[in-house]
Design a protein around this motif. Structure first.
Motif, PDB file in Angstrom:
ATOM      1  N   THR A 100       0.651  -1.284  -0.238  1.00 23.47           N
ATOM      2  CA  THR A 100       0.365  -0.150   0.086  1.00 23.47           C
ATOM      3  C   THR A 100       0.734   1.376   0.229  1.00 23.47           C
ATOM      4  O   THR A 100       2.196   0.728   0.540  1.00 23.47           O
ATOM      5  N   PRO A 101       0.461   2.604  -0.063  1.00 23.96           N
ATOM      6  CA  PRO A 101       1.172   3.439  -0.128  1.00 23.96           C
ATOM      7  C   PRO A 101       1.773   3.801   0.999  1.00 23.96           C
ATOM      8  O   PRO A 101       3.131   4.233   1.121  1.00 23.96           O
ATOM      9  N   ALA A 102       0.584   3.669   1.498  1.00 23.66           N
ATOM     10  CA  ALA A 102       1.676   4.077   4.141  1.00 23.66           C
ATOM     11  C   ALA A 102       1.976   3.299   4.274  1.00 23.66           C
ATOM     12  O   ALA A 102       3.776   3.339   4.175  1.00 23.66           O
ATOM     13  N   GLU A 103       2.867   1.856   3.446  1.00 20.39           N
ATOM     14  CA  GLU A 103       3.514   0.783   3.599  1.00 20.39           C
ATOM     15  C   GLU A 103       5.103   1.085   2.979  1.00 20.39           C
ATOM     16  O   GLU A 103       6.095   0.856   3.481  1.00 20.39           O
ATOM     17  N   ARG A 104       4.849   1.675   1.457  1.00 17.99           N
ATOM     18  CA  ARG A 104       6.129   2.261   0.885  1.00 17.99           C
ATOM     19  C   ARG A 104       6.342   3.407   1.412  1.00 17.99           C
ATOM     20  O   ARG A 104       8.278   2.957   1.450  1.00 17.99           O
ATOM     21  N   GLU A 105       5.709   3.914   2.046  1.00 16.15           N
ATOM     22  CA  GLU A 105       6.522   4.926   3.106  1.00 16.15           C
ATOM     23  C   GLU A 105       7.102   4.499   4.329  1.00 16.15           C
ATOM     24  O   GLU A 105       8.037   5.272   4.507  1.00 16.15           O
ATOM     25  N   VAL A 106       6.372   3.496   4.876  1.00 15.29           N
ATOM     26  CA  VAL A 106       7.392   3.156   5.734  1.00 15.29           C
ATOM     27  C   VAL A 106       8.796   1.919   5.502  1.00 15.29           C
ATOM     28  O   VAL A 106       9.897   2.461   6.133  1.00 15.29           O
ATOM     29  N   LEU A 107       8.291   1.755   4.015  1.00 11.11           N
ATOM     30  CA  LEU A 107       9.679   0.787   3.904  1.00 11.11           C
ATOM     31  C   LEU A 107      10.908   2.021   3.342  1.00 11.11           C
ATOM     32  O   LEU A 107      12.176   1.886   3.670  1.00 11.11           O
TER      33      LEU A 107
END
Length: 235
Positions: free
Chosen positions: A203-210
């Motif tokens: 998800t976009p939020a997961e990509r941001e965290v990673l």
């Protein structure tokens, strides 16, 4: 025939502190004595004039080697293991906060990852309780954590700027990064990627965290993109 040393410089040491450190020469955790000294000019072995201060140095109790105080910057083996455990735990919580926990696959992967890092007794309930506490901490997450569905109402993941969780990630990862080989930094990012991918694509939020994880581990943006793409490809 032995020649007598008529003049020389002798250092008189005294111990001012002690502790445990990672000895560069021994290659392991050892006790050390922090020592300071005074140099004196000697004549026929007798101290005469002061030649100034010496040290401070760290003297290894095993090999008796002397090292600068910056040797303490290297964590002991025990401390390094704890830092790595905490880093994996923080990354896992950040990804669960970003992607939600409604997926059984995500929850199982998260628990397995944290257990493999050294928290052998970690349970799903423990992670969910910590995540709920994180969500309840004002300003960390937008939306409200739903303990029944395991997700968030409204926007999921980081706050609008990603500030709060980004700070947590940087605090956990930046002190660790200098002591990890490149392969170790990549492996830590890929562990997070596997959690995010357990229920499908990022998800976009997961990509941001990673991306935040990779940056805190001093990985370049191109490396982060390559690793996240590779994690999506079945081996």
């Amino acid at each position: 025939m032995h020649k007598m040393c008529v003049m020389g410089v002798r250092t008189s040491w005294r111990t001012v502190a002690d502790g445990e450190f990672f000895c560069p020469d021994c290659g392991g955790d050892r006790n050390y004595a922090r020592r300071t000294g005074r140099r004196r000019l000697t004549l026929l072995g007798l101290p005469l004039l002061s030649r100034g201060a010496a040290g401070p140095v760290l003297e290894c109790s095993a090999c008796r080697g002397h090292f600068g105080p910056d040797a303490l910057d290297h964590p002991t083996t025990l401390r390094f293991s704890a830092m790595l455990r905490d880093a994996v735990h923080t990354v896992t919580l950040a990804l669960l906060a970003a992607g939600g926990t409604s997926s059984r696959a995500v929850r199982d992967t998260a628990v397995d990852t944290v257990r493999a890092a050294g928290f052998a007794d970690c349970s799903e309930d423990e992670l969910l309780t910590l995540l709920a506490a994180l969500a309840a901490d004002t300003g960390r997450l937008t939306g409200t954590y739903d303990a029944v569905t395991g997700g968030h109402c409204g926007h999921q993941g980081l706050d609008p700027c990603g500030t709060a969780l980004a700070i947590e990630l940087h605090e956990a990862l930046e002190p660790l990064a200098p002591h990890l080989a490149p392969a170790g930094r990549e492996a830590l990012l890929l562990q997070g990627a596997r959690i995010a991918l357990a229920d499908g694509s990022y998800t976009p939020a997961e990509r941001e965290v990673l991306s935040t994880v990779g940056g805190a581990l001093t990985l370049r943006p191109a490396e982060i993109s390559r690793l996240l793409a590779a994690a999506r490809t079945p081996s």
